[in-house]
Design an enzyme around this catalytic site. Structure first.
Site, PDB file in Angstrom:
ATOM      1  N   CYS A   1      14.099 -53.617  63.172  1.00 25.35           N
ATOM      2  CA  CYS A   1      14.108 -55.152  63.259  1.00 25.35           C
ATOM      3  C   CYS A   1      12.981 -55.705  64.208  1.00 25.35           C
ATOM      4  CB  CYS A   1      15.595 -55.873  63.849  1.00 25.35           C
ATOM      5  SG  CYS A   1      15.959 -54.786  65.451  1.00 25.35           S
TER       6      CYS A   1
ATOM      7  N   CYS B   1      21.656 -51.647  65.891  1.00 31.57           N
ATOM      8  CA  CYS B   1      21.582 -52.378  66.986  1.00 31.57           C
ATOM      9  C   CYS B   1      21.795 -51.793  68.282  1.00 31.57           C
ATOM     10  CB  CYS B   1      22.188 -53.612  67.082  1.00 31.57           C
ATOM     11  SG  CYS B   1      21.734 -54.523  65.418  1.00 31.57           S
TER      12      CYS B   1
HETATM   13 FE1  FES Z   1      17.718 -56.114  66.037  1.00 31.02          FE
HETATM   14 FE2  FES Z   1      20.215 -56.110  66.107  1.00 31.02          FE
HETATM   15  S1  FES Z   1      18.876 -56.886  64.708  1.00 31.02           S
HETATM   16  S2  FES Z   1      18.587 -55.249  67.485  1.00 31.02           S
END
Ligand code: FES
Length: 143
Positions: free
Chosen positions: A35, A104
């Site tokens: 992400c 995450c």
């Molecule tokens: Fe990036 Fe959770 S979406 S750390």
């Protein structure tokens, strides 16, 4: 069932140990390849024990909750125990995360490891590089 446990919501809304330690003994910064979010972890070490620990993150709610829980789990612990902290243990301590948010929690585990590695490097302490092989070093931490 609610998507997030009460513990996740609590640590997201009232994260523990947020901030920066000015005279940290070790600083770890890692990024999440999935992400692009970033986590920075600071540790103070005294006689092989993590006496203080703070984090900052540019990450999502699950990243905030997992790093908050991770700091609670390693504070006051010997450094070797902190190194063994797995994202699975952090997720269990939070009563779970939705499967698609598990990545995450990896940020928290890796940030702890990166901070310990930085501490070892700064103090000339020998270690097995295999332990840290998945970590990308980040030059921003050493500014
Ligand atoms: Fe990036 Fe959770 S979406 S750390």
């Amino acid at each position: 069932m609610a998507l997030y446990s009460d513990k996740v919501m609590d640590h997201f809304q009232n994260p523990r140990n947020v901030g920066k330690i000015e005279d940290a003994d070790g600083i770890g910064e890692v990024g999440n390849a999935k992400c692009g979010d970033i986590m920075r972890m600071y540790i103070k070490v005294d006689d092989g024990v993590i006496t203080d620990c703070k984090f900052n993150t540019f990450g999502c709610g699950s990243a905030i909750a997992t790093s908050s829980m991770a700091t609670e789990l390693i504070k006051g612990k010997p450094i070797e125990e902190a190194l063994e902290l797995s994202n699975k243990a952090v997720v269990e301590a939070l009563d779970g995360l939705p499967a698609y948010k598990l990545h995450c929690s990896v940020l928290a585990e890796e940030a702890v490891k990166a901070a310990v590695k930085d501490y070892y490097d700064k103090n000339g302490i020998a270690y097995d590089p295999e332990q840290f092989k998945n970590l990308e070093d980040c030059e921003h931490c050493h500014e």
